[in-house]
Design a protein around this motif. Structure first.
Motif, PDB file in Angstrom:
ATOM      1  N   LEU A  61       0.401  -1.423   0.085  1.00 20.81           N
ATOM      2  CA  LEU A  61       0.256  -0.055   0.085  1.00 20.81           C
ATOM      3  C   LEU A  61       0.591   1.191   0.359  1.00 20.81           C
ATOM      4  O   LEU A  61       1.590   1.551   0.869  1.00 20.81           O
ATOM      5  CB  LEU A  61      -1.076   0.118   0.875  1.00 20.81           C
ATOM      6  N   VAL A  69      -3.822   7.273   2.782  1.00 23.36           N
ATOM      7  CA  VAL A  69      -3.816   6.686   3.906  1.00 23.36           C
ATOM      8  C   VAL A  69      -3.035   8.043   4.832  1.00 23.36           C
ATOM      9  O   VAL A  69      -2.452   8.441   5.105  1.00 23.36           O
ATOM     10  CB  VAL A  69      -2.511   5.708   3.368  1.00 23.36           C
ATOM     11  N   HIS A 128      -7.591   4.725   3.893  1.00 23.06           N
ATOM     12  CA  HIS A 128      -6.519   3.316   4.754  1.00 23.06           C
ATOM     13  C   HIS A 128      -5.804   3.846   5.935  1.00 23.06           C
ATOM     14  O   HIS A 128      -5.816   5.152   6.037  1.00 23.06           O
ATOM     15  CB  HIS A 128      -5.603   2.861   3.567  1.00 23.06           C
ATOM     16  N   ARG A 130      -3.209   2.962   8.376  1.00 29.08           N
ATOM     17  CA  ARG A 130      -2.764   2.010   9.100  1.00 29.08           C
ATOM     18  C   ARG A 130      -1.487   1.873   9.691  1.00 29.08           C
ATOM     19  O   ARG A 130      -1.717   3.035  10.790  1.00 29.08           O
ATOM     20  CB  ARG A 130      -1.247   2.427   7.723  1.00 29.08           C
ATOM     21  N   THR A 151     -13.346   3.840   5.697  1.00 26.07           N
ATOM     22  CA  THR A 151     -12.210   3.252   6.052  1.00 26.07           C
ATOM     23  C   THR A 151     -11.314   1.256   6.254  1.00 26.07           C
ATOM     24  O   THR A 151     -12.104   1.473   7.350  1.00 26.07           O
ATOM     25  CB  THR A 151     -11.528   3.981   6.761  1.00 26.07           C
ATOM     26  N   GLN A 152     -10.314   1.662   4.904  1.00 28.63           N
ATOM     27  CA  GLN A 152      -9.841   0.117   4.707  1.00 28.63           C
ATOM     28  C   GLN A 152      -8.731   0.142   6.437  1.00 28.63           C
ATOM     29  O   GLN A 152      -7.773   1.212   6.257  1.00 28.63           O
ATOM     30  CB  GLN A 152     -10.206  -0.198   3.829  1.00 28.63           C
ATOM     31  N   THR A 153      -8.504  -0.961   7.299  1.00 27.78           N
ATOM     32  CA  THR A 153      -7.127  -0.784   7.934  1.00 27.78           C
ATOM     33  C   THR A 153      -5.915  -1.860   6.957  1.00 27.78           C
ATOM     34  O   THR A 153      -6.563  -2.620   6.110  1.00 27.78           O
ATOM     35  CB  THR A 153      -7.753  -1.582   9.122  1.00 27.78           C
ATOM     36  N   ALA A 154      -4.833  -1.195   6.823  1.00 32.00           N
ATOM     37  CA  ALA A 154      -3.479  -1.898   6.737  1.00 32.00           C
ATOM     38  C   ALA A 154      -2.987  -2.366   8.278  1.00 32.00           C
ATOM     39  O   ALA A 154      -2.092  -1.450   8.500  1.00 32.00           O
ATOM     40  CB  ALA A 154      -2.917  -0.881   5.709  1.00 32.00           C
TER      41      ALA A 154
END
Length: 202
Positions: A61, A69, A128, A130, A151-154
């Motif tokens: 990412l 991010v 995202h 992080r 929101t996507q998590t990394a």
């Protein structure tokens, strides 16, 4: 024990900059002579490669635009009264802008959400987020907030802070240029000091 047993992490220019900040004035050539005389050069260190675990999602990412991010991370310190201080940093990876450095004696999952939510209210939620695998970041309120805000998590692999390099760099500079230099008496004083310094770190 001599000075040479404690080599500096900085070069002589950074050392002179910090000296000038503390003393209001500093002679660069005198700083260089002292730096060389005391042998403060840090010898080169060999870096050992580690085998990577998992699918490397967090590594692949890359921030492509502002607010794509955001990265979060904790670090700890102590005030003069020997009370623990917990700091939460939030940074935009694309612009390297520090949105917040929240500090308190304790910051739980709800405190993390309150901090991120306040930033998102002004800028919108990131695509995202992080983080490492700290319990205050991966379960409960933070995960629910990410799901509700889209929101996507990394999550980085355990023991691999280099996968969260932008915020690790900020935290390292914050420690070297502020936390390790200033001896604050209380939480309020620490907040004032960091607010005055954070603009120089980003």
């Amino acid at each position: 024990m001599g000075v040479r047993e404690y080599p500096s992490r900085w070069g002589w220019r950074k050392t002179n900059e910090v000296a000038a900040r503390v003393r209001r004035t500093a002679n660069p050539m005198r700083t260089l002579r002292l730096w060389l005389t005391c042998e403060l050069q840090r010898p080169p260190q060999r870096r050992h490669k580690r085998s990577r675990l998992g699918d490397g999602t967090a590594v692949k990412l890359r921030a492509e635009r502002p607010d794509h991010v955001w990265a979060l991370d904790f670090q700890f310190d102590e005030i003069a009264a020997r009370r623990r201080l917990k700091l939460l940093s939030v940074i935009a990876e694309h612009t390297c802008e520090a949105f917040a450095i929240k500090m308190d004696h304790s910051i739980d999952a709800d405190g993390v959400v309150a901090t991120v939510e306040a930033i998102a209210a002004a800028r919108g939620a990131p695509s995202h987020l992080r983080t490492d695998n700290s319990p205050d970041l991966v379960v409960g309120a933070p995960r629910d907030w990410c799901r509700l805000s889209g929101t996507q998590t990394a999550y980085i692999e355990p023991g691999t802070p280099r996968e969260n390099g932008h915020i690790e760099s900020l935290n390292r500079r914050l420690r070297d240029e502020c936390l390790n230099i200033e001896d604050s008496a209380n939480l309020t004083e620490t907040r004032v000091v960091i607010e005055n310094r954070v603009l120089r770190l980003t």
